[in-house]
Design an enzyme around this catalytic site. Structure first.
Site, PDB file in Angstrom:
ATOM      1  N   ARG A 103       0.887  -1.167   0.000  1.00  6.92           N
ATOM      2  CA  ARG A 103       0.000   0.000   0.000  1.00  6.92           C
ATOM      3  C   ARG A 103       0.918   1.209   0.000  1.00  6.92           C
ATOM      4  O   ARG A 103       1.489   1.570   1.037  1.00  6.92           O
ATOM      5  CB  ARG A 103      -0.933   0.016   1.218  1.00  6.92           C
ATOM      6  CG  ARG A 103      -1.669   1.340   1.353  1.00  6.92           C
ATOM      7  CD  ARG A 103      -2.783   1.321   2.379  1.00  6.92           C
ATOM      8  NE  ARG A 103      -3.936   0.588   1.889  1.00  6.92           N
ATOM      9  CZ  ARG A 103      -5.152   0.648   2.450  1.00  6.92           C
ATOM     10  NH1 ARG A 103      -5.358   1.404   3.515  1.00  6.92           N
ATOM     11  NH2 ARG A 103      -6.145  -0.052   1.950  1.00  6.92           N
ATOM     12  N   HIS A 130      -7.436   0.522  -6.444  1.00  7.81           N
ATOM     13  CA  HIS A 130      -7.596  -0.327  -5.254  1.00  7.81           C
ATOM     14  C   HIS A 130      -8.251  -1.644  -5.698  1.00  7.81           C
ATOM     15  O   HIS A 130      -9.398  -1.934  -5.358  1.00  7.81           O
ATOM     16  CB  HIS A 130      -8.480   0.408  -4.243  1.00  7.81           C
ATOM     17  CG  HIS A 130      -8.435  -0.164  -2.853  1.00  7.81           C
ATOM     18  ND1 HIS A 130      -7.629  -1.227  -2.499  1.00  7.81           N
ATOM     19  CD2 HIS A 130      -9.109   0.187  -1.718  1.00  7.81           C
ATOM     20  CE1 HIS A 130      -7.811  -1.496  -1.216  1.00  7.81           C
ATOM     21  NE2 HIS A 130      -8.696  -0.666  -0.723  1.00  7.81           N
ATOM     22  N   GLN A 133     -10.153  -4.196  -3.296  1.00 10.73           N
ATOM     23  CA  GLN A 133     -11.466  -3.739  -2.840  1.00 10.73           C
ATOM     24  C   GLN A 133     -12.556  -4.103  -3.846  1.00 10.73           C
ATOM     25  O   GLN A 133     -13.636  -4.572  -3.469  1.00 10.73           O
ATOM     26  CB  GLN A 133     -11.448  -2.214  -2.629  1.00 10.73           C
ATOM     27  CG  GLN A 133     -12.764  -1.677  -2.110  1.00 10.73           C
ATOM     28  CD  GLN A 133     -13.113  -2.236  -0.737  1.00 10.73           C
ATOM     29  OE1 GLN A 133     -12.308  -2.152   0.178  1.00 10.73           O
ATOM     30  NE2 GLN A 133     -14.292  -2.799  -0.591  1.00 10.73           N
ATOM     31  N   ASP A 218     -17.489   6.692  -1.587  1.00 13.12           N
ATOM     32  CA  ASP A 218     -16.237   6.593  -0.823  1.00 13.12           C
ATOM     33  C   ASP A 218     -16.061   7.932  -0.115  1.00 13.12           C
ATOM     34  O   ASP A 218     -16.821   8.888  -0.370  1.00 13.12           O
ATOM     35  CB  ASP A 218     -15.074   6.316  -1.804  1.00 13.12           C
ATOM     36  CG  ASP A 218     -13.747   5.995  -1.106  1.00 13.12           C
ATOM     37  OD1 ASP A 218     -13.725   5.838   0.132  1.00 13.12           O
ATOM     38  OD2 ASP A 218     -12.726   5.911  -1.817  1.00 13.12           O
ATOM     39  N   CYS A 258     -16.432   1.239   0.580  1.00 11.71           N
ATOM     40  CA  CYS A 258     -15.252   0.425   0.925  1.00 11.71           C
ATOM     41  C   CYS A 258     -14.861   0.566   2.391  1.00 11.71           C
ATOM     42  O   CYS A 258     -14.161  -0.295   2.925  1.00 11.71           O
ATOM     43  CB  CYS A 258     -14.087   0.790   0.013  1.00 11.71           C
ATOM     44  SG  CYS A 258     -13.510   2.488   0.175  1.00 11.71           S
ATOM     45  N   ARG A 286     -13.309  -8.975   2.012  1.00 12.70           N
ATOM     46  CA  ARG A 286     -11.880  -8.713   1.729  1.00 12.70           C
ATOM     47  C   ARG A 286     -11.055  -9.921   2.163  1.00 12.70           C
ATOM     48  O   ARG A 286     -10.113 -10.326   1.485  1.00 12.70           O
ATOM     49  CB  ARG A 286     -11.406  -7.457   2.476  1.00 12.70           C
ATOM     50  CG  ARG A 286     -12.037  -6.139   2.018  1.00 12.70           C
ATOM     51  CD  ARG A 286     -11.528  -5.716   0.651  1.00 12.70           C
ATOM     52  NE  ARG A 286     -10.086  -5.572   0.606  1.00 12.70           N
ATOM     53  CZ  ARG A 286      -9.401  -4.507   1.045  1.00 12.70           C
ATOM     54  NH1 ARG A 286     -10.050  -3.458   1.511  1.00 12.70           N
ATOM     55  NH2 ARG A 286      -8.085  -4.458   0.959  1.00 12.70           N
TER      56      ARG A 286
HETATM   57  N1  NVA Z   1     -10.200   6.535  -1.457  1.00 14.37           N
HETATM   58  C1  NVA Z   1      -9.812   6.125  -0.132  1.00 14.37           C
HETATM   59  C2  NVA Z   1      -9.996   4.658   0.032  1.00 14.37           C
HETATM   60  C3  NVA Z   1      -9.704   4.133   1.421  1.00 14.37           C
HETATM   61  C4  NVA Z   1      -9.815   2.635   1.514  1.00 14.37           C
HETATM   62  C5  NVA Z   1      -8.377   6.530   0.130  1.00 14.37           C
HETATM   63  O1  NVA Z   1      -7.544   6.424  -0.794  1.00 14.37           O
HETATM   64  O2  NVA Z   1      -8.072   6.983   1.235  1.00 14.37           O
HETATM   65  N1   CP Z   2     -11.306  -0.397   2.401  1.00 11.73           N
HETATM   66  C1   CP Z   2     -10.040  -0.412   2.841  1.00 11.73           C
HETATM   67  O1   CP Z   2      -9.083  -0.665   2.108  1.00 11.73           O
HETATM   68  O2   CP Z   2      -9.910  -0.162   4.178  1.00 11.73           O
HETATM   69  P1   CP Z   2      -8.564   0.082   4.988  1.00 11.73           P
HETATM   70  O3   CP Z   2      -8.009   1.421   4.544  1.00 11.73           O
HETATM   71  O4   CP Z   2      -8.991   0.084   6.424  1.00 11.73           O
HETATM   72  O5   CP Z   2      -7.590  -1.014   4.682  1.00 11.73           O
END
Ligand code: NVA
Ligand code: CP
Length: 300
Positions: A103, A130, A133, A218, A258, A286
């Site tokens: 990540r 992502h 997800q 989101d 998500c 997930r």
């Molecule tokens: N769009 C959000 C998704 C979190 C799982 C982010 O990138 O923070």
């Molecule tokens: N949806 C998701 O990826 O959640 P986290 O940021 O908690 O991993």
């Protein structure tokens, strides 16, 4: 050849559908107490430069359930965060483990890592996408309603990483995607051009939701955009998914997010905690879908 899951379309429709179908079986088996230790002695390295609840817990628990181990590597605790090149990190880490999950803020860094990794690389969220997800979202829809082919999905809110992965999924799984964003918050032009066949853009969320089978949103402020929070809340006013908006969708439409979610901001509590919401299965899935993904990539 090593297979990666960095972009949703790194795998074919057949491979993705196979992973989802196996995830549904794995879920049933896990709930019935059946032990599957196919990844005995295998190790997953997990490199994070951003926070996570679901991704970290699901990958860690998933590896444990499959008889393997996982290593949580926060970027600030490993030499990568002190400037060791991505290339060197990839060569070394992948020589010791069986798969690497990253990540990272920069999608390009994940791609760069994969070029020097001898083991499968999984994108666990980047600034661009992502994919894990959306695998879980598709699994959830299949469990709840069946095939997503030909269905209408309404994305309401920011044209962010999660939205862009929906665009890739729409093209592979052949569904219609209506994206409603405020002006200036659309997905990237590159994605719009590439996936235009299945995508329609709107600035009015009610129009996008009309007759939709899924309404999905989101956060308005993704990780790394905290300094824009105030400005974004102003720009996104009118984009909250509330019951009035859900009423434009089909009667049996489901709501997805998500997570993490902010009640009273991008979604009302009546919707996220209401009968159309499937967010808890979506989050739990997930675990199951990533176990299936790990089995597919590591056993390949
Ligand atoms: N769009 C959000 C998704 C979190 C799982 C982010 O990138 O923070
Ligand atoms: N949806 C998701 O990826 O959640 P986290 O940021 O908690 O991993």
């Amino acid at each position: 050849m090593t297979k990666n899951f960095i972009n949703f379309d790194d795998l074919s429709h057949k491979e993705l559908q196979g992973i989802i179908d196996r995830a549904i079986t794995l879920k049933k088996e896990h709930k019935s107490g059946k032990i599957n230790d196919s990844l005995n002695n295998k190790t997953l390295a997990m490199i994070f430069d951003k926070s996570s609840t679901r991704t970290r817990v699901s990958f860690e628990a998933g590896m444990t359930q499959l008889g393997g181990q996982s290593l949580f590597l926060s970027e600030k605790d490993i030499q990568l965060g002190r400037g060791e090149p991505i290339t060197d990190s990839a060569i070394v880490i992948s020589s010791m483990v069986d798969a690497v999950m990253l990540r990272l803020s920069s999608h390009e860094d994940i791609v760069e890592f994969s070029k020097h990794s001898s083991k499968p690389v999984i994108n666990a969220l980047s600034d661009e996408s992502h994919p894990c997800q959306i695998l879980a979202d598709l699994m959830t829809y299949q469990e709840e309603k069946g095939s997503i082919q030909g269905k209408k999905i309404a994305w309401v809110g920011d044209g962010c990483n999660v939205c862009q992965t929906y665009m890739q999924a729409a093209s592979i799984f052949d569904f219609e995607l209506s994206i409603a964003t405020p002006v200036g918050y659309e997905p990237s032009d590159l994605f719009i051009q590439k996936y235009q066949k299945n995508v329609t853009l709107f600035n009015n969320p009610m129009d996008a939701c009309r007759e939709a089978d899924i309404v999905v949103t989101d956060v308005w402020t993704s990780m790394g955009q905290e300094s824009e929070k105030k400005q974004r809340e102003t720009a996104f006013s009118g984009f909250q998914v509330n019951q009035l908006m859900m009423n434009h969708a089909k009667n049996d439409a489901v709501f997805m997010h998500c997570l993490p979610a902010y009640r009273g901001v991008e979604v009302s509590s009546e919707v996220i905690d209401g009968s159309q919401s499937v967010v808890w299965s979506e989050a739990e899935n997930r675990l199951h879908v990533q176990k299936s993904l790990l089995l597919y990539l590591i056993e390949a």
